[in-house]
Design an enzyme around this catalytic site. Sequence first.
Site, PDB file in Angstrom:
ATOM      1  CB  CYS A   1      27.981  41.185  47.457  1.00  0.00           C
ATOM      2  SG  CYS A   1      26.255  40.780  48.122  1.00  0.00           S
TER       3      CYS A   1
ATOM      4  CD  GLU B   1      27.623  45.039  46.630  1.00  0.00           C
ATOM      5  OE1 GLU B   1      26.641  44.242  47.417  1.00  0.00           O
ATOM      6  OE2 GLU B   1      27.742  44.623  45.404  1.00  0.00           O
TER       7      GLU B   1
ATOM      8  CE  LYS C   1      28.169  41.815  42.937  1.00  0.00           C
ATOM      9  NZ  LYS C   1      27.275  42.775  43.708  1.00  0.00           N
TER      10      LYS C   1
END
Length: 384
Positions: free
Chosen positions: A233, A119, A196
């Site tokens: 994540c 990330e 994300k």
Amino acid sequence: MAAGEVSSLEDCLEEHLPPAVLQHVWRMLYGKDTRKLDLPKSALTASLEKDFQLKGFGFEAAIEQLRQPRVVRVGLIQNKILLPTDSPVSEQVAALQKRIADIVEVAAMCGVNIVCLQEAWTMPFAFCTREKLPWTEFAESAEDGQTTRFCQELARKYNLVIVSPILERDEFHGDTLWNTAVVISNSGKVLGKTRKNHIPRVGDFNESTYYMEGNTGHKVFQTQFGRIAVNICFGRHHPLNWLMYSINGAEIIFNPCATVGALSEPMWPIEARNAAIANHCFTCGINRVGTEHFKNEFTSADGQKAHHEFGHFYGSSYVAAPDGSRTPGLSRIEDGLLVAELDLNLCRQINDKWAFKMTGRYELYADELAEAVQPNFDPYIVTE
Ligand SMILES: NC(=O)NCCC(=O)O
């Protein structure tokens, strides 16, 4: 070894358990044995010279009569930042690009088809600081920023797909920042981007200060080597996030992360692995390594003293398979490349065996969730 940090769970077990016991412990912990890949000597030598760990494992699927095996090699890269966080932005990015170019070259030697980076790989994970400059200067266009152009070159050169998670600046929408994974095809074309979906509000992960919750849904990318998706994540804590990538047909879901030991290490081996089981797909957890130091102190808003460090990013990248087996993890302290050979036929074989999709009763949940998100929702609690 980094001060006070254990190199890996696997190293501890190997050091302390007798071999006869170890064999059973591996099976209980990691399921069906993964085959050790015979990686080229040149790749092993290069990894030693360039000082990163190189490991390779293979997952087996049954031979079928009507389908050929669909074998693909993925490469998971975890790395430390290289320069102090107060070095010029362009120098920090250039140093990381050089490091990644070296590791991707070795991935290519190992026959890797799809590489995924960690990330926000071009920068320190500076979102703990809540300062805007210079961190927002790391943000770039997903379509034609210098990092995307750098990855395009590598993808073309080595004929591999690259998943490149960056801090994105979207100039066409008010300079909005996003946490984005750019998927670059082995042809060198940008196949697309995915943002994300879930932004943390825990510990020092002050990411909501910088960017918004993603608006790209649950895209799946059809590559020459299989259908892939990227759950960035914090999305790994959300089972529905994994589910939707799977419902859209993902066979491999990459989970590029930046997370620290004190916060999430007990969850790390469970979440991506559970998602592989629940969704009949392969999952790949990638986490950065190292401890990053920031010039200005920041607090964690918990009454404790201000500090300069986020904590230790514990690496431990691994691949999990739909049958519940998994590879050992990479180191908790060293840079590394994990090569995993997957036969994607295993996804349907396990689906046919356990049938979690077929027994999922999604219509029940669709109806109940549709009600639960209404402002006038009345929870279904039975009382005496
Ligand atoms: N990068 C990120 O979302 N980290 C949040 C902490 C965690 O999910 O472990």
